[in-house]
Structure formats: C-alpha cells, structure tokens
Enzyme design. Structure first.
Site, mmCIF file in Angstrom:
data_model
loop_
_atom_site.group_PDB
_atom_site.id
_atom_site.type_symbol
_atom_site.label_atom_id
_atom_site.label_comp_id
_atom_site.label_asym_id
_atom_site.label_seq_id
_atom_site.Cartn_x
_atom_site.Cartn_y
_atom_site.Cartn_z
ATOM 1 C CG HIS A 111 -2.322 -2.195 -0.033
ATOM 2 N ND1 HIS A 111 -1.221 -1.837 0.732
ATOM 3 C CD2 HIS A 111 -3.207 -1.179 0.076
ATOM 4 C CE1 HIS A 111 -1.446 -0.642 1.276
ATOM 5 N NE2 HIS A 111 -2.644 -0.212 0.889
ATOM 6 C CD GLU A 125 -1.204 2.883 2.202
ATOM 7 O OE1 GLU A 125 -1.296 3.099 0.972
ATOM 8 O OE2 GLU A 125 -2.028 2.180 2.823
ATOM 9 C CG HIS A 131 -5.655 2.330 -1.961
ATOM 10 N ND1 HIS A 131 -4.443 2.925 -2.217
ATOM 11 C CD2 HIS A 131 -5.565 1.816 -0.715
ATOM 12 C CE1 HIS A 131 -3.659 2.791 -1.156
ATOM 13 N NE2 HIS A 131 -4.301 2.120 -0.231
ATOM 14 C CB SER A 181 -3.986 3.026 -6.071
ATOM 15 O OG SER A 181 -3.795 3.774 -4.884
HETATM 16 FE FE FE Z 1 -3.562 1.557 1.648
#
Ligand code: FE
Ligand code: PHE
Length: 287
Positions: free
Chosen positions: A132, A173, A127, A192
C-alpha cells in the site's frame, strides 16, 4: 464482520493505534521481510505500475529489514503528507476511515512466518507496507485515499458500505492500470502476492474490464482466491475525478434498484479488454 469500539484491545490508544516496537523484531522476522521484498521486486519488474516503482525508490524500501514506521512516515510526509501508524489487526470501519480521512494509513506490525510466505488470512506488515505505502507517495493516489476515507464515513451514515467497499477492493487492493508499455498492477493485494502478480496480468482465466464506477459497486468479489474480474483504469486522475468529485448519495440510491453481479459476470455495457476463460478452479464462496 465489523468490529465494535468495545472490542478495543488493552494497550491500544483511543484511535486503536499501538507502538510499532521496531526494536522488538527478531533477525528472523527481518529476514522474512528481505526474502519477500527480493522475491516481489523481481516479480514486479515489468508488472508494477510506474507510480509503485517510483514510490519504492522514494521511500527507500529496498533498505534491509522491516521498515521503521517513524522513518518511513517522515519520508512519506515530505511527499504527500501521509503517515503510517501501527494497529493490532482489523479496526472498526469508522476508525479506519477516520485515519484515512486524516492521511494516516493503518498497518499491521506483525510479519508472516517463513512457513506462510504465500498465503495468509490477515494482512501483515509486508502486505500493508510493501503493497500500500509506495502508492501513497503519488500525489493523486494520495488524494484518492483520503477522499475514500471521507467517502467511507459518509457511506456508513447512508448504510451503503457494502457498495463502497467494492470500490476499495477493485481499485486499492486489486486494481490494474493501462500504461503506455501495457497493463500494470497498482492494487496492493496483487503487489504483495507473487502468485496473483502473474495471474492478474497473464492468466487466461480472469476477465479484464475497463473501470466503470457503478459496475464496480455492483460486483461481488472473492476474498479467498484470485479475482475473477479485474478492472482497469487509464490513470489515477480519472479515478480521483470520478470518485472524489461525484456525490455518491444518488448513486447509492440507484444501486439499490440494480441487481448485484457475480464476480465473473459479463454484461452488455462492459468494455472488455480481455474476456476470461474462468478456467481457474476457484475455492470457497464469494462475498
Ligand atoms: Fe490491503
Ligand atoms: N465523493 C464520494 C461521495 O460523495 C466519496 C468518495 C470519494 C468515495 C472517493 C470514494 C472515493 O460519497
């Protein structure tokens, strides 16, 4: 719940970082990364934002195995000055914001097990890196993340973190972006997750609304299921300008007088791109 500085695990530096210990990963762990990587890049072909796809390429994330944070940081720093540092898990808010404000992205070093490919409680290295880090190679998004760190430190002083955290949630997010080819994903929580990649763009259930800063900061979110509402930006310049270049102090004060909104709320001022059926069976509660 927020962590306190006294909870710092032994072996952790004062800024809560630890060595990644890349040599310590097992072949099995690298294989889990490869599996997740292959599955998500297939899924994201026409779903991820242009900036994400460029980032994956620039950072050479398609190389086999869990990336080495040192090598990755060298590539990333050449583009935008950001680096990736390992931490043992969640870190206190002030530590997290201080890292962001200094262009350091904190990432978990552990990877989920083969049996938990689709669902896990805590963010893992897949993730954190896959979701990111590609966007951090985009110069405008990189500036946004740094500004967010400074904004977080300020929100802590003003007791307004619950409001500012919603901005992170609905952009970093779970953000969507309107590109010439259609809606695309830039939020790491979606990127993700194979289930949410499809859900966020194609499912009839969620509302998709044009991004509105105050509206976002009033809106509760789901932590245990797909989102009921996604906010759509037109480009990262707009996002950066509306956040970094605004003083949030009076905004936080205004927000105190406005009621919070449920995750599926619709209000007259919303600019709706698609109105959801909200037919998805949500589990748990929202926060
Ligand atoms: Fe995150
Ligand atoms: N400009 C904001 C403030 O005055 C800080 C901020 C920047 C918040 C970027 C979010 C994102 O508080």
């Amino acid at each position: 719940m927020a962590l306190a500085a006294t909870d710092r695990p032994p072996g952790t530096a004062a800024d809560w970082t630890i060595p990644q210990d890349w040599a310590g990963y097992t072949p099995r762990e690298h294989a889990v990364w490869d599996l997740l990587f292959a599955r998500q890049t297939g899924m994201l072909k026409d779903r991820a934002s242009e900036a994400f796809r460029r980032g994956v390429e620039h950072l050479r994330l398609s190389e086999k195995g869990i990336p080495n944070f040192e090598d990755l940081s060298e590539r990333l720093a050449r583009r935008t000055g950001w680096r990736v540092v390992a931490v043992p898990g969640l870190v206190p808010d002030d530590i997290f914001f201080d890292h962001l404000a200094n262009r350091r992205f904190v990432a978990g070093r552990f990877i989920r097990k083969q049996e938990q490919l689709d669902y896990l409680q805590e963010p893992d290295v897949f993730h954190d890196l896959f979701g990111h880090v590609p966007l951090l190679s985009d110069p405008v998004f990189a500036d946004y993340m740094q500004a967010y760190g400074l904004g977080g430190l300020k929100a802590l002083r003003l007791n307004a973190l619950d409001k500012l955290a919603r901005l992170y949630w609905y952009t970093v997010e779970f953000g969507l972006i309107a590109e010439p080819g259609g809606l695309r994903i830039y939020g790491a929580g979606i990127l993700s997750s194979s289930g949410e990649s499809r859900f966020a763009l194609e499912d009839k259930s969620p509302n998709r609304l044009k991004f509105d800063l105050m509206r976002v900061m009033r809106t509760h979110y789901r932590i245990d299921d797909y989102q009921q509402t996604y906010f759509v930006i037109d480009n990262f310049e707009e996002l950066l300008h509306q956040t970094r270049d605004a003083d949030f102090t009076p905004l936080y004060r205004q927000l105190e007088a406005l009621p919070d909104l449920a995750p599926d709320a619709v209000i007259p001022s919303d600019r709706m791109l698609s109105r959801g059926t909200q037919n998805h069976a949500y589990r748990g509660k929202f926060q």
